[in-house]
Design a protein around this motif. Structure first.
Motif, PDB file in Angstrom:
ATOM      1  N   GLY A   1      -9.511  57.432  78.605  1.00  0.00           N
ATOM      2  CA  GLY A   1      -8.091  57.185  78.811  1.00  0.00           C
ATOM      3  C   GLY A   1      -7.272  58.442  79.010  1.00  0.00           C
TER       4      GLY A   1
ATOM      5  N   TYR B   1      -7.772  50.628  84.512  1.00  0.00           N
ATOM      6  CA  TYR B   1      -6.756  50.336  83.490  1.00  0.00           C
ATOM      7  C   TYR B   1      -7.354  49.671  82.257  1.00  0.00           C
ATOM      8  N   GLU B   2      -8.637  49.352  82.347  1.00  0.00           N
ATOM      9  CA  GLU B   2      -9.357  48.805  81.200  1.00  0.00           C
ATOM     10  C   GLU B   2     -10.847  48.909  81.483  1.00  0.00           C
TER      11      GLU B   2
ATOM     12  N   ALA C   1      -9.087  56.364  83.400  1.00  0.00           N
ATOM     13  CA  ALA C   1      -7.696  55.999  83.675  1.00  0.00           C
ATOM     14  C   ALA C   1      -7.110  56.895  84.757  1.00  0.00           C
TER      15      ALA C   1
ATOM     16  N   CYS D   1      -8.697  53.077  74.182  1.00  0.00           N
ATOM     17  CA  CYS D   1      -9.808  53.598  74.980  1.00  0.00           C
ATOM     18  C   CYS D   1     -10.874  54.133  74.029  1.00  0.00           C
TER      19      CYS D   1
END
Length: 314
Positions: free
Chosen positions: A250, A240-241, A291, A256
């Motif tokens: 992403g 998620y990061e 992601a 992203c």
């Protein structure tokens, strides 16, 4: 650094040159709707051996045979009603069927990797179809990249990965689908052997029944190796990061480094997947964080490629 192959823009002269190379038993990379294929005459034992050598491909990993028509496919495989139904629904297009090969088939034995079956399809790309019709024969054509590495969706990817191990590349720009074909085993009940450019749900609707699961650990079709489609950079999934030193790939609306599809379109994500992995791999990050991708439709094929790309390297 690898020497570059001869790259020709797709036109009549390129097709003539490619057919001459193929007739001589040499290797020609060509575009399909899925990825660029490394083509050789599927009937020529020495030419097929060159595919395995150029890619560093294990000899137990069979190849897909590309043909120009259903009539051509019937020359090499035992055809049946279910195959006719799938061909009517999805050919030309990103669907491969694994069928028993005919005992008198002229295909080189290495194409099938010793199996009693052959993977076959009609590509849904005009340049590929023109090449097959001009050559007037079957082409064995796995993805035009070193075995286990990121698949090529542009001529530049082919040149960077294989260099002059391939004699010629026909350049027709980026591949539209961007993921390899869906492979359906047709030896007993229809089985999903590899998710790909045709969603599983669409195949099941066409045949009117659920696909069986492939529970066999043996390699019966291309793209089944646990570690495959891998960049040099390690991959972390369902992120998620980005963590320290990572680049973030992403999906959907998010911050992203590169985004497979800002709008969350799975077809766009599939088309961008390998190209974006190539681009991020060149940046020498500690890792590529990816992601989550919805596991529906063609998203299942995207996740299959990502899992194999993230698997421990052999």
């Amino acid at each position: 650094m690898l020497s570059k192959p001869n790259i020709l823009k797709s036109d009549g002269a390129a097709l003539t040159a490619a057919c001459n190379f193929l007739t001589q038993g040499r290797l020609v990379a060509f575009p399909t709707e899925t990825v660029y294929g490394l083509g050789a005459d599927a009937r020529n034992v020495e030419a097929v051996a060159r595919i395995y050598k150029a890619k560093g491909r294990p000899s137990f990993n069979p190849l897909i045979v590309h043909v120009a028509s259903v009539e051509a496919a019937r020359k090499y495989v035992a055809w049946n009603e279910m195959a006719e139904r799938l061909a009517s629904a999805f050919w030309p297009g990103p669907l491969t069927m694994v069928l028993p090969f005919k005992t008198d088939t002229p295909l080189a034995p290495a194409v099938t990797a010793g199996l009693p079956s052959v993977a076959i399809r009609i590509p849904g790309h005009q340049v590929a179809l023109d090449l097959l019709r001009h050559f007037d024969g079957p082409l064995a054509a796995p993805s035009a990249n070193p075995s286990g590495k990121i698949s090529p969706t542009t001529a530049v990817h082919v040149a960077d990965g294989l260099g002059d191990k391939v004699d010629m590349v026909i350049d027709d720009g980026p591949c539209a689908v961007g993921l390899e074909s869906t492979i359906i085993g047709m030896l007993e009940v229809p089985k999903l052997l590899r998710p790909g450019g045709i969603p599983t749900e669409d195949v099941e609707r066409a045949i009117g029944q659920p696909l069986g699961a492939d529970l066999d650990d043996d390699i019966t079709a291309p793209g089944q190796l646990a570690s495959h489609y891998a960049p040099e950079t390690a991959i972390r999934l369902n992120a998620y990061e980005a963590l320290n030193g990572e680049l973030f790939l992403g999906f959907g609306a998010m911050e992203c480094d590169l985004n497979l599809s800002p709008s969350g379109n799975l077809a766009q994500a599939a088309s961008n997947l390998f190209g974006h992995l190539h681009e991020l791999d060149e940046k020498s990050a500690t890792r590529i964080a990816v992601a989550p991708i919805p596991d529906v439709g063609i998203g299942a094929a995207i996740n299959d490629r990502l899992r194999r790309a993230a698997a421990p390297r052999a």
